[in-house]
Design a protein around this motif. Sequence first.
Motif, PDB file in Angstrom:
ATOM      1  N   UNK A  35     -19.444  -3.055 -54.344  1.00 55.26           N
ATOM      2  CA  UNK A  35     -18.239  -2.271 -54.762  1.00 55.26           C
ATOM      3  C   UNK A  35     -17.306  -2.103 -53.739  1.00 55.26           C
ATOM      4  N   UNK A  36     -16.987  -3.218 -53.118  1.00 54.41           N
ATOM      5  CA  UNK A  36     -15.758  -3.072 -52.002  1.00 54.41           C
ATOM      6  C   UNK A  36     -14.493  -2.619 -52.596  1.00 54.41           C
ATOM      7  N   UNK A  37     -13.453  -2.471 -51.770  1.00 54.85           N
ATOM      8  CA  UNK A  37     -12.195  -2.019 -52.495  1.00 54.85           C
ATOM      9  C   UNK A  37     -11.606  -3.346 -52.996  1.00 54.85           C
ATOM     10  N   UNK A  38     -11.669  -4.448 -52.615  1.00 57.36           N
ATOM     11  CA  UNK A  38     -11.357  -5.765 -53.259  1.00 57.36           C
ATOM     12  C   UNK A  38     -11.876  -6.034 -54.280  1.00 57.36           C
ATOM     13  N   UNK A  39     -13.219  -5.680 -54.429  1.00 56.62           N
ATOM     14  CA  UNK A  39     -13.937  -6.166 -55.951  1.00 56.62           C
ATOM     15  C   UNK A  39     -13.570  -5.069 -56.974  1.00 56.62           C
ATOM     16  N   UNK A  40     -13.494  -3.674 -56.412  1.00 59.06           N
ATOM     17  CA  UNK A  40     -13.099  -2.647 -57.437  1.00 59.06           C
ATOM     18  C   UNK A  40     -11.656  -2.946 -57.829  1.00 59.06           C
ATOM     19  N   UNK A  41     -10.721  -3.433 -57.025  1.00 57.95           N
ATOM     20  CA  UNK A  41      -9.375  -3.765 -57.403  1.00 57.95           C
ATOM     21  C   UNK A  41      -9.295  -4.986 -58.249  1.00 57.95           C
ATOM     22  N   UNK A  42     -10.001  -5.804 -58.275  1.00 57.37           N
ATOM     23  CA  UNK A  42     -10.226  -6.961 -59.239  1.00 57.37           C
ATOM     24  C   UNK A  42     -10.598  -6.331 -60.558  1.00 57.37           C
ATOM     25  N   UNK A  43     -11.839  -5.564 -60.325  1.00 60.30           N
ATOM     26  CA  UNK A  43     -12.211  -5.152 -61.884  1.00 60.30           C
ATOM     27  C   UNK A  43     -11.395  -4.306 -62.463  1.00 60.30           C
ATOM     28  N   UNK A  44     -10.577  -3.488 -61.552  1.00 57.82           N
ATOM     29  CA  UNK A  44      -9.628  -2.676 -62.308  1.00 57.82           C
ATOM     30  C   UNK A  44      -8.432  -3.332 -63.053  1.00 57.82           C
ATOM     31  N   UNK A  45      -7.926  -4.364 -62.330  1.00 55.56           N
ATOM     32  CA  UNK A  45      -6.819  -5.284 -62.696  1.00 55.56           C
ATOM     33  C   UNK A  45      -7.043  -5.684 -64.029  1.00 55.56           C
TER      34      UNK A  45
END
Length: 473
Positions: free
Chosen positions: A424-434
């Motif tokens: 749940x890194x920032x990059x992964x969470x950002x991808x999920x949210x997008x």
Amino acid sequence: MDRNPSPPPPSREAEGAEAAGGDCIGSTVYSKHWLFGVLSGLIQIVTPENTKSNPDDEEQQMELDEEMENEICKVWDMSMDEDVALFLQEFNAPDIFMGVVAKSKCPRLREICVGILGNMACFQEICVSISSDKNLGQVLLHCLYDSDPPTLLETSRLLLTCLSQTEVASVWVERIREYPAIYDSVCFIMSSSTNVDLLVKVGEVVDKLFDLDEKLMLEWIRNGAAPPLDQPQEDSEEQPVFKIVPCVLEAAKQVRSENPEGLDVYMHILQLLTTVDDGIQAIVQCPDTGKDTWNLLFDLVCHEFCQSDDPPIILQEQKTVLASVFSVLSAIYASQAEQEYLKIEKVDLPLIDSLIRVLENVEHCQKKPENSTGSNTEETQKPDLTQDDFHLKILKDISCEFLSNILQALTKETVARGLKEGQLSKQKCSCAFQNLLPFYNPVVEDFIKILHEVDNAFAGDLEESFPSLKVQT
């Protein structure tokens, strides 16, 4: 004797020499006279005097004369030509092949004759004619009870060809419904065969049948599934046995390493099963079956498909099988959350990691190249790109739905561990949210609330990248 089911190449020079004097079949160089000779030889093999049961020559009847095998294999190869196939049809060759299949004790000969019919059925007019012959249909379906793998392979190939023809598909579905023993034969093949080619072809037949007729699929799901109404009380806790799912799983395990296309077929069968409630119950109601299904599919997505060291473009090869696998996993996840194999701390973070990586790779694959090598190339590739985009969109939609279901079930402890371990890194969470926004806005909002409780600074940082969330929370 070599049992290779592929026919040897024809000696076209020899056939051309024999075809002199207007003896050619259509526009080919094949000789009518020679072909009549081969067909006459076949008729002789199955004439009553040659098929009478005699213990002394029964073993001989099991073997095929080498010269006859070579000649009939040439016919097998020739039958891929439409002129030859139509010529065979005109002179009632299918009746001859039906007689051989029904009466011959030679597995190799039956295999070749079914193979020739399979080639002929590739042409629509002949396929309709073959399919309308009830006796021939009965003989061919009876071949599914055969113990000879090459014959089973050719029979399955023929059935798939007929099921793929819109005009006659329903005829074959009804015939298969009339023979309940076919279900047992197919299950036996899927659960016990080690012949990968046969397993793939049988899988394609089952996949096509289920896709064509939901009623037949339901019948096969329920075969052996329902416990008796008068079941004794002491046995009431015993889960019913669902034969179709374990058989599909066994076949999938067998083809997994040797035939990726075959694995794709069996994953799609499981996906079709989950489109009806009985199918989902067939997977999850028996704990062992549910666990076996989950473990196989979980292992595929977490340890085999779309791994972190794979190039993103690998998704183009795996998009259809991944869509099926995630669809089935999602159905199991949503229906039986209390099962031991679905414990949150065991499966959620690895699945989140796999799902987000797939979504990242979907985004990469959907990016159009900035520079085109030329307008002609662009025009040529356009249809393929459109088809790729279609399958990628299906994979993206399924992945987003599954990811949203998992995020809703996360606990504070699991989120904390995901932040620590990197799923749940920032990059992964950002991808999920997008990918989840705006359709899964409530899910993302609830997840952000948990993030605030676990790591307020991290949650605030994410909200800076998604202002719409900050306004609403």
